[in-house]
Design an enzyme around this catalytic site. Structure first.
Site, PDB file in Angstrom:
ATOM      1  N   LYS A 142      -3.292  -4.281  -4.787  1.00  0.00           N
ATOM      2  CA  LYS A 142      -2.215  -4.433  -5.027  1.00  0.00           C
ATOM      3  C   LYS A 142      -1.163  -4.890  -4.962  1.00  0.00           C
ATOM      4  O   LYS A 142      -1.419  -6.670  -4.711  1.00  0.00           O
ATOM      5  CB  LYS A 142      -1.104  -3.770  -3.483  1.00  0.00           C
ATOM      6  N   GLU A 158      -9.106   9.607  -1.373  1.00  0.00           N
ATOM      7  CA  GLU A 158      -7.601   9.225  -0.244  1.00  0.00           C
ATOM      8  C   GLU A 158      -6.733   9.952   0.500  1.00  0.00           C
ATOM      9  O   GLU A 158      -6.178  10.658  -0.701  1.00  0.00           O
ATOM     10  CB  GLU A 158      -7.682   7.521  -0.070  1.00  0.00           C
TER      11      GLU A 158
END
Length: 318
Positions: A176, A44
């Site tokens: 996360k 990414e």
């Protein structure tokens, strides 16, 4: 180089796709890799544009690519440039994501807007997985995935529904730590996304080695992960996660991290920070309050994830 309005025709043997689309462009190294049937790992660009401070952002991007090449695999960093989705950015193109103030964070809803306006677009995990699937790339490496936000179960990152619909294996350090990890774990289970733990029985929590939540199976080799992925896809399954604990020398204790996150969340609420701006805000606060330890940790886990992703991609091609 093709431009919007002229079609790209590119054959992808690994997944049986044939793309003829003016909005895709493929780097020369990706074209060559396909011609030679070499394994590829997609990366990414949000982590380059927003995830790390300068100059570490560009350095880490190059290090991830070099780590993948060292394993005999080809990196394909994905981003939006000049009205096209570029699968396999060149070094010069990658620099634009590290230093341009006008870079837009692009999740799947943003694709038509960013492409039509010819904006520089950094791809999230969701957009990278979506593009990788259409490019015939089975493996994506990243840091942490998005998920269900704390205190807002209706706020779900597009990373999750994309994993539920695209047949791609994502190597990450878990969701996360700023998220509701238990709710995220339940969402993945509900939507049939297997979670494999790399040498672990529990899912990591990005900055911490363990969230305390179980994985669906422990794997101890790339071959084992590849074998499970093949069966999953043969049975019609879509996304699959391989979660890798952060390197032990860099991992942060869960208790310390939770204290920092609670303070940062309260500060974000007072400041009215929400939506896509919340994640970079919280990550910046964690970096400040750990004296930069989280930045070093992020760098270490990104490189480790790239290495493991490359090994799994190679095993899938065996």
């Amino acid at each position: 180089m093709s431009t919007p309005g002229s079609a790209v025709d590119f054959e992808f043997g690994a997944m049986g796709f044939s793309t003829k689309n003016a909005y895709f462009r493929f780097g020369p190294h990706v074209k060559e890799a396909r011609a030679r049937r070499q394994p590829i790992v997609a990366l990414e660009t949000v982590v380059v544009a927003f995830g790390l401070p300068r100059p570490a952002n560009l350095q880490v991007a190059h290090e991830m690519e070099e780590t993948i090449r060292a394993e005999g695999v080809v990196p394909a960093t994905i981003g939006l440039l000049d009205g096209q989705i570029v699968v396999g950015l060149t070094p010069a193109e990658l620099e634009r994501f590290a230093g341009d103030e006008g870079v837009r964070k692009v999740s799947r809803r943003d694709l038509p807007i960013a492409l039509a306006r010819r904006q520089i677009g950094a791809t999230t995990v969701a957009t990278t997985v979506w593009a990788a699937a259409r490019a015939g790339i089975r493996v994506v490496a990243t840091g942490g995935i998005g998920g269900v936000h704390r205190g807002a179960p209706f706020d779900v990152s597009n990373d999750l529904p994309t994993l539920a619909t695209e047949p791609v294996l994502v190597v990450c350090a878990g969701p996360k730590a700023i998220l509701d990890l238990r709710a995220t774990r339940e969402w993945l289970e509900t939507h049939g996304i297997p979670i494999l733990g790399w040498g672990m029985e529990t899912m990591p929590a990005f900055y911490s080695a363990s969230s305390g939540l179980p994985v669906d199976a422990r794997v101890d080799s790339a071959e084992e992960a590849a074998a499970i992925a093949r069966v999953h896809w043969t049975l019609g399954g879509k996304g699959i996660l391989v979660t890798v604990p952060p390197p032990a020398d860099f991992a942060l204790p869960r208790e310390r991290l939770e204290t920092i996150l609670e303070e940062a969340m309260a500060e974000a609420e007072r400041a009215g920070v929400q939506g896509w701006a919340l994640t970079p805000f919280l990550l910046a606060r964690v970096a400040e309050r750990t004296g930069g330890e989280s930045v070093a940790l992020n760098r270490a886990l990104l490189i480790e994830n790239a290495r493991i992703a490359a090994r799994i991609a190679r095993a899938l091609e065996a």
